[in-house]
Design a protein around this motif. Sequence first.
Motif, PDB file in Angstrom:
ATOM      1  N   UNK A  65      21.870  15.178 -31.325  1.00  0.00           N
ATOM      2  CA  UNK A  65      23.058  14.517 -31.867  1.00  0.00           C
ATOM      3  C   UNK A  65      24.315  14.868 -31.073  1.00  0.00           C
ATOM      4  N   UNK A  66      24.357  16.080 -30.538  1.00  0.00           N
ATOM      5  CA  UNK A  66      25.584  16.554 -29.913  1.00  0.00           C
ATOM      6  C   UNK A  66      25.910  15.834 -28.608  1.00  0.00           C
ATOM      7  N   UNK A  67      24.951  15.103 -28.059  1.00  0.00           N
ATOM      8  CA  UNK A  67      25.243  14.341 -26.847  1.00  0.00           C
ATOM      9  C   UNK A  67      26.172  13.167 -27.132  1.00  0.00           C
ATOM     10  N   UNK A  68      26.276  12.771 -28.393  1.00  0.00           N
ATOM     11  CA  UNK A  68      27.066  11.590 -28.740  1.00  0.00           C
ATOM     12  C   UNK A  68      28.525  11.913 -29.062  1.00  0.00           C
ATOM     13  N   UNK A  90      23.556  29.590 -26.415  1.00  0.00           N
ATOM     14  CA  UNK A  90      22.129  29.512 -26.121  1.00  0.00           C
ATOM     15  C   UNK A  90      21.547  28.167 -26.531  1.00  0.00           C
ATOM     16  N   UNK A  91      22.000  27.646 -27.675  1.00  0.00           N
ATOM     17  CA  UNK A  91      21.497  26.351 -28.144  1.00  0.00           C
ATOM     18  C   UNK A  91      21.835  25.245 -27.153  1.00  0.00           C
ATOM     19  N   UNK A  92      23.071  25.220 -26.710  1.00  0.00           N
ATOM     20  CA  UNK A  92      23.504  24.160 -25.791  1.00  0.00           C
ATOM     21  C   UNK A  92      22.859  24.328 -24.417  1.00  0.00           C
ATOM     22  N   UNK A  93      22.702  25.551 -23.967  1.00  0.00           N
ATOM     23  CA  UNK A  93      22.037  25.781 -22.687  1.00  0.00           C
ATOM     24  C   UNK A  93      20.575  25.341 -22.757  1.00  0.00           C
ATOM     25  N   UNK A  94      19.910  25.640 -23.849  1.00  0.00           N
ATOM     26  CA  UNK A  94      18.501  25.285 -24.020  1.00  0.00           C
ATOM     27  C   UNK A  94      18.304  23.783 -23.963  1.00  0.00           C
ATOM     28  N   UNK A  95      19.238  23.042 -24.555  1.00  0.00           N
ATOM     29  CA  UNK A  95      19.120  21.582 -24.613  1.00  0.00           C
ATOM     30  C   UNK A  95      19.931  20.891 -23.520  1.00  0.00           C
ATOM     31  N   UNK A 148      31.880  22.560 -26.844  1.00  0.00           N
ATOM     32  CA  UNK A 148      32.016  23.553 -27.905  1.00  0.00           C
ATOM     33  C   UNK A 148      33.468  23.983 -28.088  1.00  0.00           C
ATOM     34  N   UNK A 149      33.905  24.000 -29.326  1.00  0.00           N
ATOM     35  CA  UNK A 149      35.273  24.392 -29.677  1.00  0.00           C
ATOM     36  C   UNK A 149      35.174  25.453 -30.773  1.00  0.00           C
ATOM     37  N   UNK A 150      35.720  26.615 -30.524  1.00  0.00           N
ATOM     38  CA  UNK A 150      35.593  27.736 -31.462  1.00  0.00           C
ATOM     39  C   UNK A 150      36.681  27.675 -32.525  1.00  0.00           C
ATOM     40  N   UNK A 151      36.263  27.676 -33.786  1.00  0.00           N
ATOM     41  CA  UNK A 151      37.201  27.629 -34.901  1.00  0.00           C
ATOM     42  C   UNK A 151      37.592  29.012 -35.398  1.00  0.00           C
ATOM     43  N   UNK A 152      38.851  29.152 -35.783  1.00  0.00           N
ATOM     44  CA  UNK A 152      39.366  30.412 -36.341  1.00  0.00           C
ATOM     45  C   UNK A 152      40.149  30.119 -37.619  1.00  0.00           C
TER      46      UNK A 152
END
Length: 398
Positions: free
Chosen positions: A245-248, A285-290, A297-301
Amino acid sequence: MTKRNLLLSLVLVLTFIGGFFTGEWYSTNNKPQELTEEVEQIEKKQASKSTKDQSEKEKKQTIEDTEPLTEEADDNKVLMGYVQDFRDPQTIDYSELTHIIFSFAHPTKDGQLLLNGETALNNLRTTVSNAHKQDTKVMLAIGGWFHINSGESYDYFKVAISDPTARTQLVQELVSIADRENLDGIDIDFEHPRSNQDAQNLTSFTKELSNILHQKEKELSIAVNAKVHSVVGTEINNVVYEPSMFQYVDHVNIMAYDGHWDDGYNASNLSPYPYTENIVNYWTNLFDTHQISREKLVLGVPFYAQPEDPNSKQISYATIINNSSDHAESDTVSINGTTYHYNGEATIIKKTNLALDHGFGGMMMWEIGHDAEGSHSLTLAISEVLESANQYAFEQNQ
């Protein structure tokens, strides 16, 4: 010289010139056959080369004209801030933000879209107007935890994206409001897919929405659960995403907070730095694997503080700083007998550098209305770190 001699000289000169031109004409038009063919072949090759060179030049020019230009802005990190629909748009500082995410629009089970009355709509319109003056983009978030008609938004969102007809209707509603209100994109905040079927339906919805928004040169982001247990550090399996899904989407906003619910109730687990380290490592790791770009990726605080007393309410970072600016250097504070846990400036800066070190595309905050004004603004602290990173990247590309 006598006339006779002059006439004789003229005859000789004319005879010489005529012979010269006659010889030249003959040598040019009466070459041997082999030589003529050789010259013609050379001329053809030269003409062909000239045509090819021109074709390559035109082809190169066409490619340069049609390829996306790599501009400085394309390398810049994003700074995305959620803002709730009841906030006064005139109180928001847009200058440091790349994106405002206006929250929330609410889905109905049949794929319609609800806003919280005229006040929310007017605030959205003013936010768009003010933000665009600062070159800040505005996206509309759909979903959230609570629904305008009471209960969890999940119960409505799940039904809407499960039915193909309702799903397409919801996509059309979102595209329509994006066009009508001059929005720069949509943010999906489905909290949270709880089964493989949920994940598949969310993927279908995201793909369908992405196709239309991107044709209109608008952006699509999605807010995601941290997916990591704040205490034991293992993957949370009751929230399910389909990685394809993240490719979209353009941005994946990781909600790296609210860890205080993971093991009973413990306010100190709101969003401590070690918890964030585990989250960053998981998503990296998830994004590298796929083989998906980490730039998405955007880190939320969090810009709020969690009370140790579960019967007390959260307070904003602004409230903490208004109590004393010294609290900016800490992650805990006691106000009116209650201890609160939050992220101070040092922790926020440390997290921003953590995201950059892992190749993330930027930072996200929940939510802008909780930030302090002036020199202790957390938005400003993040912006300064990102600006330094952007400047360094620019210099490296020169």
